[in-house]
Design an enzyme around this catalytic site. Structure first.
Site, PDB file in Angstrom:
ATOM      1  N   TRP A   1      -4.393  -4.957  -0.083  1.00 19.91           N
ATOM      2  CA  TRP A   1      -3.936  -5.625   1.135  1.00 19.91           C
ATOM      3  C   TRP A   1      -4.589  -5.143   2.416  1.00 19.91           C
ATOM      4  CZ3 TRP A   1      -2.259  -1.400   3.669  1.00 19.91           C
ATOM      5  CH2 TRP A   1      -1.651  -0.377   2.939  1.00 19.91           C
TER       6      TRP A   1
ATOM      7  N   LYS B   1      -6.971 -11.984  -8.023  1.00 21.08           N
ATOM      8  CA  LYS B   1      -5.549 -11.702  -7.801  1.00 21.08           C
ATOM      9  C   LYS B   1      -5.452 -10.916  -6.503  1.00 21.08           C
ATOM     10  CE  LYS B   1      -2.219  -9.339  -8.119  1.00 21.08           C
ATOM     11  NZ  LYS B   1      -1.381  -9.016  -6.933  1.00 21.08           N
TER      12      LYS B   1
ATOM     13  N   SER C   1      -4.659   1.583  -5.601  1.00 18.63           N
ATOM     14  CA  SER C   1      -4.263   2.993  -5.608  1.00 18.63           C
ATOM     15  C   SER C   1      -4.742   3.698  -6.883  1.00 18.63           C
ATOM     16  CB  SER C   1      -2.740   3.088  -5.530  1.00 18.63           C
ATOM     17  OG  SER C   1      -2.168   2.500  -6.671  1.00 18.63           O
TER      18      SER C   1
ATOM     19  N   THR D   1      -2.138   3.104  -9.747  1.00 21.60           N
ATOM     20  CA  THR D   1      -2.304   1.856 -10.491  1.00 21.60           C
ATOM     21  C   THR D   1      -3.634   1.851 -11.245  1.00 21.60           C
ATOM     22  OG1 THR D   1      -0.948   0.721  -8.855  1.00 21.60           O
ATOM     23  CG2 THR D   1      -2.302  -0.664 -10.262  1.00 21.60           C
TER      24      THR D   1
ATOM     25  N   GLU E   1     -12.109   1.071  -7.783  1.00 19.40           N
ATOM     26  CA  GLU E   1     -12.335   1.645  -6.450  1.00 19.40           C
ATOM     27  C   GLU E   1     -10.955   2.055  -5.949  1.00 19.40           C
ATOM     28  OE1 GLU E   1     -12.092   2.361  -3.041  1.00 19.40           O
ATOM     29  OE2 GLU E   1     -12.635   0.327  -2.431  1.00 19.40           O
TER      30      GLU E   1
ATOM     31  N   CYS F   1      -9.406   3.309   2.498  1.00 19.83           N
ATOM     32  CA  CYS F   1      -9.646   4.349   1.493  1.00 19.83           C
ATOM     33  C   CYS F   1     -10.701   5.331   1.966  1.00 19.83           C
ATOM     34  CB  CYS F   1     -10.040   3.721   0.170  1.00 19.83           C
ATOM     35  SG  CYS F   1     -11.310   2.489   0.357  1.00 19.83           S
TER      36      CYS F   1
ATOM     37  N   GLU G   1      -3.261  11.140  -0.271  1.00 22.13           N
ATOM     38  CA  GLU G   1      -3.576   9.998   0.587  1.00 22.13           C
ATOM     39  C   GLU G   1      -2.301   9.512   1.275  1.00 22.13           C
ATOM     40  OE1 GLU G   1      -4.840   6.200  -1.299  1.00 22.13           O
ATOM     41  OE2 GLU G   1      -6.516   6.310   0.111  1.00 22.13           O
TER      42      GLU G   1
HETATM   43  O1  TXE Z   1      -1.466  -0.478  -4.334  1.00 26.97           O
HETATM   44  P1  TXE Z   1      -1.672  -1.006  -5.822  1.00 26.97           P
HETATM   45  P2  TXE Z   1      -0.266  -0.729  -3.308  1.00 26.97           P
HETATM   46  C1  TXE Z   1      -3.352   3.049  -1.880  1.00 26.97           C
HETATM   47  C2  TXE Z   1      -2.691   3.513  -0.591  1.00 26.97           C
HETATM   48  C3  TXE Z   1      -1.396   2.773  -0.616  1.00 26.97           C
HETATM   49  C4  TXE Z   1      -1.054   2.804  -2.089  1.00 26.97           C
HETATM   50  C5  TXE Z   1      -0.092   1.764  -2.576  1.00 26.97           C
HETATM   51  O2  TXE Z   1      -2.480   4.887  -0.651  1.00 26.97           O
HETATM   52  O3  TXE Z   1      -0.416   3.394   0.154  1.00 26.97           O
HETATM   53  O4  TXE Z   1      -2.300   2.617  -2.707  1.00 26.97           O
HETATM   54  O5  TXE Z   1      -0.531   0.449  -2.274  1.00 26.97           O
HETATM   55  C6  TXE Z   1      -2.406  -4.980  -8.040  1.00 26.97           C
HETATM   56  N1  TXE Z   1      -2.442  -4.370 -13.145  1.00 26.97           N
HETATM   57  N2  TXE Z   1      -4.266   1.955  -1.671  1.00 26.97           N
HETATM   58  O6  TXE Z   1       1.052  -0.512  -3.968  1.00 26.97           O
HETATM   59  O7  TXE Z   1      -0.410  -1.000  -6.582  1.00 26.97           O
HETATM   60  C7  TXE Z   1      -1.546  -5.271  -6.835  1.00 26.97           C
HETATM   61  O8  TXE Z   1      -0.775  -6.440  -7.009  1.00 26.97           O
HETATM   62  C8  TXE Z   1      -3.286  -5.047 -12.355  1.00 26.97           C
HETATM   63  C9  TXE Z   1      -5.660   2.294  -1.622  1.00 26.97           C
HETATM   64  O9  TXE Z   1      -0.480  -2.040  -2.664  1.00 26.97           O
HETATM   65  O10 TXE Z   1      -2.802  -0.239  -6.364  1.00 26.97           O
HETATM   66  C10 TXE Z   1      -2.609  -5.392  -5.757  1.00 26.97           C
HETATM   67  O11 TXE Z   1      -3.235  -6.673  -5.851  1.00 26.97           O
HETATM   68  N3  TXE Z   1      -3.139  -5.115 -11.022  1.00 26.97           N
HETATM   69  C11 TXE Z   1      -6.532   1.121  -1.710  1.00 26.97           C
HETATM   70  C12 TXE Z   1      -3.604  -4.298  -6.164  1.00 26.97           C
HETATM   71  O12 TXE Z   1      -3.389  -4.093  -7.552  1.00 26.97           O
HETATM   72  C13 TXE Z   1      -2.123  -4.450 -10.455  1.00 26.97           C
HETATM   73  C14 TXE Z   1      -6.086  -0.136  -1.075  1.00 26.97           C
HETATM   74  C15 TXE Z   1      -3.429  -2.971  -5.426  1.00 26.97           C
HETATM   75  O13 TXE Z   1      -2.091  -2.536  -5.607  1.00 26.97           O
HETATM   76  C16 TXE Z   1      -1.217  -3.715 -11.225  1.00 26.97           C
HETATM   77  C17 TXE Z   1      -4.652  -0.354  -1.227  1.00 26.97           C
HETATM   78  C18 TXE Z   1      -1.400  -3.680 -12.630  1.00 26.97           C
HETATM   79  N4  TXE Z   1      -0.589  -2.996 -13.447  1.00 26.97           N
HETATM   80  C19 TXE Z   1      -3.802   0.689  -1.483  1.00 26.97           C
HETATM   81  N5  TXE Z   1      -0.306  -3.158 -10.396  1.00 26.97           N
HETATM   82  C20 TXE Z   1      -8.009   1.330  -1.507  1.00 26.97           C
HETATM   83  N6  TXE Z   1      -8.678   1.847  -2.535  1.00 26.97           N
HETATM   84  O14 TXE Z   1      -8.560   0.986  -0.479  1.00 26.97           O
HETATM   85  C21 TXE Z   1      -0.629  -3.533  -9.142  1.00 26.97           C
HETATM   86  N7  TXE Z   1      -1.712  -4.337  -9.175  1.00 26.97           N
END
Ligand code: TXE
Length: 498
Positions: free
Chosen positions: A159, A183, A237, A240, A258, A292, A392
């Site tokens: 996001w 997605k 994250s 995940t 990433e 990130c 983080e």
């Molecule tokens: O991340 P998620 P969230 C980090 C940052 C943040 C934390 C939580 O620290 O506070 O992550 O954010 C999809 N199979 N970053 O909860 O869960 C989800 O729907 C497949 C760093 O939003 O990792 C979304 O589209 N997909 C980061 C995407 O994964 C799945 C940027 C990211 O969600 C899934 C964002 C699954 N099992 C947050 N579960 C960066 N690297 O820049 C979730 N998703």
């Protein structure tokens, strides 16, 4: 051209999946703008059948005779046109992302422009892709190495930079000849659907760019587990990312991950301190720190630590919080109130553990109290064993620590589990290069930070993941290498005449 739906910023946007060139599904997931709390969009919540339909649409297009007979030059032309159409729609895309992420519009416009630069870069790669020829591997033998599209690929988007991260993956997948199921995050889904519609306006065939909106554990996981999806490029994250890697491993499916980061900004006493202070503020607070590669650890040489920290604090104190439409805003709202509360809790814990609050640390009241705002915050005296040093936070929070010598600096930088990007500030370029090479990360900056270009591959090491987005390496992620071997002269078989 502009597209018809979903677009209005005055009404609640109704966002459906985009499958095979058609809108599908009922919008039910509420999105409230993080800067105001107002309901601004409803997104469809993908069912297993809708994920299947999106993958089937991508597969049908991939297997079609038209798609299979399409050459790189044709894909380059599509992408060049796609870049033009995205440019015509940059304002609308930026307004949507600014509203749904909560970031200032000027920054969202910059995100879209970077995304468009990726589309042009991918077009250039497609236009110049040659493969490799091996005319001399042995006598009477010609070999060709070519990169083949993996097939249907999934792109899972977070996001913080919704359109930009989608465009840091999608055009490279298309350049390679893959078809896609995207997605977006359940917090910021609208721009993905608009981008998919604009791809079709650029004559990219229906079914090449499908979008399913919804939650990670259903839509995201559904794409990942689907037998017809050859590869998933995931940004999100680390937590995940581990689930994604485990799921993919069971199927021997390739994934690109990433993930999170805890980038360091190391400032040596010999650095140009004015530039380094500007860099420290930019790197930590751009995009509200929800990046990130945010340089959220400032590691300063002891002899200048006090003076330099004061320079950074005085600059950061002048940054303005504001709503997306506020032209003076430097930082917007965080993604949602629970995330703002988690950021505040991380700061409170760091201060309770002995950190010194130099700036910020208070959730603002007044006219911004309806939004998930948190001010630029600086905590000094952060011990390397503390959570603020190693975890983080993903908010506008800068942790300041000190180092004594080169080895100490390297050890501190590499002390976290992450390895996405780090930055060094010094006027001694030998030191910049030599120490830079000792830092564990996919990107090292010297005398700059939070910098990049579509030509440069982007990704991490350690808990920041593996695989690369962007540039030629990003394109290569969506391909597999095949050799074609042609014998041009007689070969004497050891079995000849048997
Ligand atoms: O991340 P998620 P969230 C980090 C940052 C943040 C934390 C939580 O620290 O506070 O992550 O954010 C999809 N199979 N970053 O909860 O869960 C989800 O729907 C497949 C760093 O939003 O990792 C979304 O589209 N997909 C980061 C995407 O994964 C799945 C940027 C990211 O969600 C899934 C964002 C699954 N099992 C947050 N579960 C960066 N690297 O820049 C979730 N998703």
């Amino acid at each position: 051209m502009t597209i018809a739906d979903p677009q209005t910023l005055t009404d609640v946007r109704l966002v459906r999946h985009w499958i095979g060139g058609r809108e599908v599904g009922e919008p039910t997931i509420e999105r409230h703008a993080p800067a105001t709390g107002e309901l601004v969009a409803l997104y469809a919540d993908a069912t297993a059948e809708e994920v299947d339909a999106a993958v089937a649409a991508a597969r049908t297009t991939f297997e079609s005779e038209t798609w299979q007979s399409t050459v790189h030059g044709q894909r380059a032309s599509w992408l060049e046109r796609f870049a033009e159409i995205l440019t015509e729609n940059r304002q609308r895309l930026a307004e949507i992302d600014a509203q749904e992420v909560g970031k200032p519009l000027a920054f969202a416009l910059g995100d879209i422009d970077l995304g468009i630069a990726h589309v042009r870069q991918a077009a250039a790669i497609a236009r110049t892709e040659t493969g490799e020829a091996f005319p001399g591997v042995s006598h009477g033998y010609l070999a060709v190495g070519e990169r083949r599209a993996l097939g249907v690929v999934g792109l899972v988007i977070p996001w913080n930079f919704p359109a930009q991260i989608m465009l840091q993956k999608l055009p490279y997948a298309l350049a390679a000849g893959c078809t896609t199921v995207v997605k977006p995050s359940e917090f910021t889904s609208s721009s993905a659907v608009v981008i998919a519609q604009l791809a079709e306006a650029a004559a990219i065939p229906a079914g090449a760019v499908n979008v399913v909106t919804g939650y990670g554990r259903t839509a995201g996981q559904g794409i990942l587990e689907h037998a017809d999806v050859a590869y998933v490029s995931f940004t999100g994250s680390t937590r995940t990312g581990r689930v994604v890697a485990e799921t993919a491993a069971r199927q021997l499916k390739r994934v690109g991950l990433e993930l999170g980061g805890k980038a360091a900004n190391v400032v040596f006493a010999d650095a140009d301190l004015e530039k380094a202070a500007d860099g420290a503020v930019f790197g930590a607070f751009i995009n509200q720190g929800e990046s990130c590669v945010a340089t959220t650890r400032l590691i300063v040489q002891r002899s200048i630590a006090e003076r330099f920290t004061a320079m950074v604090v005085s600059r950061a104190a002048k940054l303005r919080l504001g709503r997306p439409e506020d032209p003076e805003a430097d930082l917007g709202a965080l993604i949602h109130p629970p995330h703002r509360d988690a950021v505040a809790a991380a700061v409170d814990a760091a201060v309770a553990a002995g950190g010194v609050l130099e700036l910020g640390g208070e959730i603002p009241g007044g006219e911004l109290s309806d939004g998930a705002f948190y001010p630029p915050t600086i905590v000094s005296g952060v011990d390397p064993t503390s959570a603020l040093f190693s975890e983080e936070v993903f908010g506008p929070v800068l942790a300041v620590s000190v180092f004594d010598d080169d080895d100490d600096a390297v050890a501190l930088v590499n002390a976290t589990s992450y390895g996405l990007a780090h930055s060094l500030w010094t006027t001694d370029l030998d030191r910049g290069v030599n120490l830079g090479r000792r830092l564990e990360a996919g990107t090292i900056w010297v005398n700059t930070c939070t910098d990049g270009s579509p030509q440069l591959a982007f990704g991490g090491v350690k808990a920041s993941g593996y695989g690369r987005d962007a540039g030629f390496e990003g394109y290569r992620e969506f391909t597999e290498y095949r050799t074609l071997q042609i014998r041009t002269a007689e070969r004497t078989s050891p079995f000849a005449g048997r």
